[in-house]
Design a protein around this motif. Structure first.
Motif, PDB file in Angstrom:
ATOM      1  N   ALA A  53       0.841  -1.205   0.000  1.00  0.00           N
ATOM      2  CA  ALA A  53       0.000   0.000   0.000  1.00  0.00           C
ATOM      3  C   ALA A  53       0.875   1.255   0.000  1.00  0.00           C
ATOM      4  CB  ALA A  53      -0.912  -0.016   1.221  1.00  0.00           C
ATOM      5  N   LEU A  54       1.936   1.228   0.791  1.00  0.00           N
ATOM      6  CA  LEU A  54       2.823   2.395   0.853  1.00  0.00           C
ATOM      7  C   LEU A  54       3.603   2.564  -0.454  1.00  0.00           C
ATOM      8  CD1 LEU A  54       4.201   2.279   4.502  1.00  0.00           C
ATOM      9  CD2 LEU A  54       2.542   3.853   3.522  1.00  0.00           C
ATOM     10  N   ARG A  55       3.937   1.435  -1.088  1.00  0.00           N
ATOM     11  CA  ARG A  55       4.627   1.528  -2.379  1.00  0.00           C
ATOM     12  C   ARG A  55       3.726   2.205  -3.412  1.00  0.00           C
ATOM     13  NH1 ARG A  55       7.004  -4.493  -2.731  1.00  0.00           N
ATOM     14  NH2 ARG A  55       8.812  -4.212  -1.428  1.00  0.00           N
ATOM     15  N   LEU A  56       2.459   1.791  -3.416  1.00  0.00           N
ATOM     16  CA  LEU A  56       1.517   2.393  -4.371  1.00  0.00           C
ATOM     17  C   LEU A  56       1.331   3.879  -4.069  1.00  0.00           C
ATOM     18  CD1 LEU A  56      -1.146  -0.434  -4.669  1.00  0.00           C
ATOM     19  CD2 LEU A  56       0.273   0.455  -6.501  1.00  0.00           C
ATOM     20  N   PHE A  57       1.258   4.175  -2.779  1.00  0.00           N
ATOM     21  CA  PHE A  57       1.125   5.578  -2.370  1.00  0.00           C
ATOM     22  C   PHE A  57       2.342   6.372  -2.857  1.00  0.00           C
ATOM     23  CE2 PHE A  57       1.839   8.852   0.978  1.00  0.00           C
ATOM     24  CZ  PHE A  57       0.719   9.621   0.703  1.00  0.00           C
ATOM     25  N   GLY A  58       3.520   5.794  -2.662  1.00  0.00           N
ATOM     26  CA  GLY A  58       4.755   6.446  -3.109  1.00  0.00           C
ATOM     27  C   GLY A  58       4.775   6.641  -4.613  1.00  0.00           C
ATOM     28  N   TYR A  59       4.267   5.650  -5.328  1.00  0.00           N
ATOM     29  CA  TYR A  59       4.216   5.728  -6.795  1.00  0.00           C
ATOM     30  C   TYR A  59       3.309   6.884  -7.236  1.00  0.00           C
ATOM     31  CZ  TYR A  59       2.355   4.201 -11.357  1.00  0.00           C
ATOM     32  OH  TYR A  59       1.918   4.136 -12.648  1.00  0.00           O
ATOM     33  N   VAL A  60       2.171   7.004  -6.577  1.00  0.00           N
ATOM     34  CA  VAL A  60       1.218   8.063  -6.956  1.00  0.00           C
ATOM     35  C   VAL A  60       1.793   9.436  -6.627  1.00  0.00           C
ATOM     36  CG1 VAL A  60      -1.049   9.042  -6.430  1.00  0.00           C
ATOM     37  CG2 VAL A  60      -0.820   6.596  -6.784  1.00  0.00           C
ATOM     38  N   VAL A 102      12.333   9.502 -12.277  1.00  0.00           N
ATOM     39  CA  VAL A 102      13.179   8.639 -11.425  1.00  0.00           C
ATOM     40  C   VAL A 102      12.313   7.982 -10.347  1.00  0.00           C
ATOM     41  CG1 VAL A 102      15.061   8.629  -9.753  1.00  0.00           C
ATOM     42  CG2 VAL A 102      15.290   9.932 -11.861  1.00  0.00           C
ATOM     43  N   ALA A 103      11.446   8.783  -9.739  1.00  0.00           N
ATOM     44  CA  ALA A 103      10.575   8.240  -8.677  1.00  0.00           C
ATOM     45  C   ALA A 103       9.681   7.149  -9.249  1.00  0.00           C
ATOM     46  CB  ALA A 103       9.738   9.364  -8.073  1.00  0.00           C
ATOM     47  N   ALA A 104       9.146   7.385 -10.426  1.00  0.00           N
ATOM     48  CA  ALA A 104       8.266   6.383 -11.045  1.00  0.00           C
ATOM     49  C   ALA A 104       9.034   5.087 -11.263  1.00  0.00           C
ATOM     50  CB  ALA A 104       7.739   6.908 -12.373  1.00  0.00           C
ATOM     51  N   ALA A 105      10.242   5.197 -11.800  1.00  0.00           N
ATOM     52  CA  ALA A 105      11.030   3.993 -12.078  1.00  0.00           C
ATOM     53  C   ALA A 105      11.345   3.239 -10.783  1.00  0.00           C
ATOM     54  CB  ALA A 105      12.318   4.374 -12.797  1.00  0.00           C
TER      55      ALA A 105
END
Lengths: 884, 115
Positions: B48-55, B100-103
């Motif tokens: 969940a936190l990874r997805l949050f970070g991705y968004v 970079v963040a997206a990758a």
């Protein structure tokens, strides 16, 4: 009447049966409402795990800790964290006590409520990671907001986690690590109704084991719970998978107020049986230990016990509950134990309900010491180290000193409260002893089918210890396990109390396995009455076919793990018998296979297994090696255990023999590379391209001029000559100036997407660059004259209009005029309101740039032949910006 | 009606005379904060936190870039607009940071979903 009574009786029987039958098991009718169910003693399961560790020297422990919201009521002070730390400390001691020779222990922490999630990835336990692991465990104090107590999902996740890690460890083959789940829960299997969209989103509408049941009402929840119990306990279900994967379950359940019925599935999944509830395929030995704790203090004691027993500690007494004494020791709060030189260490676990208690230890010489707080001290010359337990208890380690006079003899330990406040209240006191005595198989000879195997086992002790003077009785047993049938045979070994112990085992002639696992266990009693248990490492022994036959090596195939789809390979050596021979293969049996892995394809060097006609020739005198490959049908997660029938026949001998050659490897699903690549691309498109598409759409929708009602425009004939701009009024020219009367409103000249003013059509166009804004395109009404490079045919300006200006070149007048002059129309826009402020910067900009623009266009125009009936030409400042 | 609207615009115009108008640097700053905060979730184990970070690391900064540019163009219509070089470079750097963040987030998410 008789027929009616029969019918009534049948109806009653049916009603009772249908009410009691749940998940393939019948609940006992007279079970109490609360309290722990009766389960088989889990001691043998822990002993098996300790024995496994002595062979493998590698232990994986998956902590599975409940994070359901009920913990706020059952464990408001987060003592489960302290308890788990106690177990971790014991594992830490085990992992570091013998330095480099200590077993490798890895732990992972997982939390569960409605689903299982990893909180701490697999980490090797050691001095360098101790603090990190403690901090991670400390985080569980805040994990108490979950919904559901779904230990079916939890055990499934823990099983996968252990198998995946085990597969990594055995990637290159070798002995697999021992595996254990240390599970803590405060409740029975319990799912909650999802009553809001938010709950459905957060918790999920269905469960993997009940895919068609939506958890939106009580009836559905009950059905899903029944499906969960079935998934756990049906033959071949999750409990069986865990056992097939050789995972020992150690379950600590806070069972105080939990209905007994609710505890049955987990308790039975752990040990095989709880009360009359059976879970999975029945086993001869318990597969785990279910340790109910009536209260949180018992839980602390149990956690400590698990860790200590894994570390080789033997409890002096099974029950740890005592009554706290006052200032002086009392019988109800005192434990007595004896030590001798066979023991190297003692651990005392003492816990009171509140801080302030004191542990009094009295050594054999009568020396007493009161321990109130953590730290190091001594009893005479005997070193003592005390560690804190929840601020109200201690674990005290006492190491054997050089001077045995201060060690050997009777000891007493009492739990006191000098203030008398806790006098008579319940406390916990437990003593564990650690022995130096070990037992090993020292001779086992060569094992042939149908022959008698002679085995000798010897006790080991530190040098200088005379076991014959210390041991009163010894009972030693040889344990032989068939890895194919998993059946165990036992044979007594006899000898004097200090050994050596000898005995024989008659190997059945119809035993077809190629290997057996052999170990010895001993129950010893010292002359002081101390009871000790020791078990040897398990040794794999080659069980050979009758002399002169072809023999197969190694005894069993420990194959490298598979973490993706593919093939795992092992080499088999065919040792020739009395002459040349032939080997072929028969049936393949894989009774323990993870879901989805079967069927397995076995090949030799890429070809199908040979039959009797196409057998592998084994020449006399030199061994032949072959590579056996095993390919599962698809990716899966779990342990594969099976065997293949191997036939051999030596030329000149009658008949053939058949052997079950067992193989074993771990499988983990690994990573689907193609899926990962697709997801990466998809997510990158989602993360980068979609916002850009969204911006393009926004650009298109919002590509408009500002409201024309608020804009005024001026169209002034101008002449550009000698670097200056002059306003034309008929034949008269004057310096360029902008007056109020020059401007008129654009209202009614068009729409906010397109309008025409001063002979120029203005269109608002969305930029193709998603990050760019709308541009206004201005082009002469009726088309532009074609100039070199399409200069002046179309220009861009700010859609804000106000502050922008456009120059429309008049080609006819310019051609007629003298070289160096050009004429045209200057179109300028301002917003409604104060004109002066807006034209203050615009005028100088026009005067500065317009001459260059006009001169450029005029030069291009004069280089192009005139075309009759063509319109005029437009241009503005070359970069299309407004003058602001 | 047109006169009333004209007067309102004039009032606003006179209000803005009292202060300079510049590009929406605050908005770009928020984009940076969003992207930089997302880096804290790169090593998390929680999906969940990874997805949050991705968004917050990729989608939001890129939307902010687009919206900030639009706001900037709107502001440029003001005669009191003061351009800032930092804005244009800031947007470019933010776009790079977002990529970079997206990758960084996409890879572990894809790995998790593929295992």
């Amino acid at each position: 009447m008789k027929r009616f009574l029969h019918a009534l009786a049948a109806l009653l029987v049916f009603a009772l049966a249908s009410g009691l039958w749940q998940s393939g098991a019948v609940y006992a009718q007279k079970t109490p409402e609360t309290g722990a169910p009766e389960t088989p003693d889990g001691g043998p399961a822990i002993d098996d795990l300790v024995a496994c560790m002595s062979t493998s020297r590698h232990l994986l422990v998956q902590f599975v800790i409940d994070e359901s919201a009920s913990l706020t009521a059952t464990d408001p002070d987060d003592r489960r964290v302290v308890a788990a730390m106690s177990a971790l400390d014991s594992l830490l001691t085990l992992a570091t006590a013998e330095g480099a020779a200590s077993p490798a222990i890895e732990v992972s922490f997982g939390a569960f409520a409605n689903e299982f999630r990893i909180v701490q990835e697999w980490t090797k336990v050691g001095d360098d990671t101790g603090q990190e692991l403690r901090t991670s465990l400390q985080g569980f104090a805040d994990l108490n907001n979950g919904t559901d107590t779904d230990f079916v999902n939890a055990l499934d996740g823990a099983n996968d986690s252990l198998i995946d890690r085990s597969a990594e460890v055995t990637e290159a083959g070798g002995t697999p690590p021992c595996r254990a789940v240390l599970m803590f829960t405060d409740g029975g299997f319990d799912l909650a109704v999802r009553s809001t969209d938010e709950e459905i989103e957060r918790l999920g509408l269905t469960k993997p084991y009940a895919p068609g049941i939506e958890l939106t009402d009580e009836d559905s929840v009950l059905k899903a719970e029944a499906a969960g119990r079935a998934a756990l306990c049906d033959p071949g279900g999750l409990a069986d998978q865990i056992r097939r994967n050789e995972i020992t379950m150690l379950t600590l359940a806070l069972s105080g107020d939990i209905p007994r019925r609710a505890q049955l599935p987990l308790a039975a999944a752990t040990t095989g049986r709880a009360d009359d509830y059976f879970c999975g395929t029945p086993t001869d030995r318990p597969t785990g230990a279910y340790m109910p704790a009536s209260g949180i203090d018992v839980l602390l004691s149990r956690f400590n016990e698990v860790g200590t027993r894994l570390g080789g500690g033997t409890p002096v007494e099974a029950n740890s509950e005592v009554k706290i004494c006052g200032k002086d020791p009392c019988d109800d709060g005192t434990l007595e134990f004896s030590l001798d030189e066979t023991l190297r260490r003692v651990q005392i676990f003492a816990l009171a309900g509140e801080p302030g208690a004191v542990v009094r230890i009295e050594g054999p010489s009568g020396t007493k010491v009161d321990i109130e707080e953590p730290g190091e001290t001594k009893i005479g010359d005997t070193p003592v180290v005390a560690r804190d337990v929840d601020g109200r208890g201690l674990t005290i380690d006492i190491q054997r000193p050089e001077d045995l006079k201060q060690w050997e003899g009777d000891w007493k330990v009492s739990l006191l409260d000098p203030t008398d406040k806790q006098k008579g209240k319940a406390g916990h006191l437990q003593v564990f002893v650690f022995s130096d005595i070990s037992i090993e198989i020292t001779a086992k000879g060569v094992w042939f089918r149908g022959s008698e195997a002679k085995v000798e086992a010897t006790l080991g002790a530190p040098s200088g210890v005379d076991l014959s003077a210390l041991l009163k009785t010894s009972e030693v047993e040889l344990i032989i396990e068939d890895p194919v049938t998993l059946k165990q045979a036992r044979a007594k070994l006899s000898g004097p109390p200090a050994g050596p112990f000898t005995g024989t085992y008659a190997i059945p002639s119809d035993m077809t396995t190629n290997s057996v696992n052999v170990s010895v266990s001993s129950n010893l009693t010292t002359t002081r009455g101390v009871k000790l248990f020791a078990q040897s490492k398990s040794q794999e022994v080659l069980l050979q076919r009758p002399r002169g036959s072809v023999q197969f090596l190694p005894p069993s195939l420990q194959m490298p793990s598979l973490s993706d789809a593919g093939t795992t390979t092992a080499t088999i050596t065919l040792q020739p018998g009395d002459g040349a021979g032939c080997v072929w293969f028969g049936k393949v049996e894989v009774p323990a296979a993870p879901e989805g892995a079967a069927p397995f394809e076995l090949t030799i060097d890429g070809k199908a297994l040979p039959n009797e006609q196409s057998c592998i020739k084994v020449p006399a005198g030199s061994p032949t090696t072959i590579n056996l490959e095993v390919s599962p049908a698809s990716k899966a997660s779990g342990t594969v255990r099976g065997w293949v029938q191997v036939y051999e026949k030596v030329d000149g001998r009658e008949g053939s023999t058949v052997t079950d050659l067992s193989f074993r490897f771990d499988m983990s699903r690994g990573i689907d590379q193609a899926r990962r690549a697709l997801l990466t691309v998809g997510l990158l498109i989602g993360g980068l391209a979609l916002p850009m598409v969204l911006l393009l759409i926004i650009n298109t929708v919002t590509a408009r001029f500002q409201n024309l009602t608020y804009v005024r425009g001026a169209a002034l004939p101008v002449r550009v000559a000698e670097g200056g701009v002059f306003k034309m009024d008929g034949a008269y020219e004057s310096s360029l100036s902008l007056k109020e009367s020059d401007f008129s409103s654009l209202a009614g000249k068009g729409t906010d997407r397109s309008f025409t003013f001063g002979g120029v059509t203005f269109r608002a166009k969305a930029a193709r660059n998603p990050f760019a804004a709308t541009v206004a395109l201005a082009s002469p009404e009726g088309g532009a004259e074609k100039l070199k490079g399409h200069a002046g045919s179309k220009v861009e300006l700010d859609p804000g209009l106000a502050g922008s200006w456009v120059f429309l070149l008049d080609p006819d007048k310019t051609r007629r005029g003298r070289r160096g002059t050009s004429e045209g129309l200057l179109i300028a826009f301002i917003a409604e309101g104060d004109m002066e402020a807006q034209t203050r910067k615009m005028l100088p900009d026009i005067q500065k740039r317009l001459p260059k623009v006009a001169d450029h266009l005029a030069t291009l125009l004069r280089g192009t032949p005139a075309k009759p009936a063509k319109g005029s030409k437009a241009s503005n400042n070359p970069d299309g910006e407004s003058s602001q | 009606m047109a006169r009333a609207a004209t007067r309102e615009r004039s009032d606003k115009s006179s209000e803005s005379e009292n202060r300079d108008v510049g590009p929406p640097l605050l908005m770009v700053g928020l984009g940076f904060v969003s992207a930089l905060v997302s880096f804290a979730f790169v090593t998390t184990d929680s999906m969940a936190l990874r997805l949050f970070g991705y968004v917050i690391g990729s989608i939001i900064p890129i939307l902010i870039i687009g919206i900030a540019r639009r706001v900037d163009f709107d502001r440029r219509r003001s005669p009191y607009y003061q351009p800032k070089v930092a804005f244009r470079y800031g947007l470019v750097v933010l776009a790079v940071v977002a990529i970079v963040a997206a990758a960084l987030h996409v890879w572990p998410i894809a790995t998790e979903l593929s295992s």
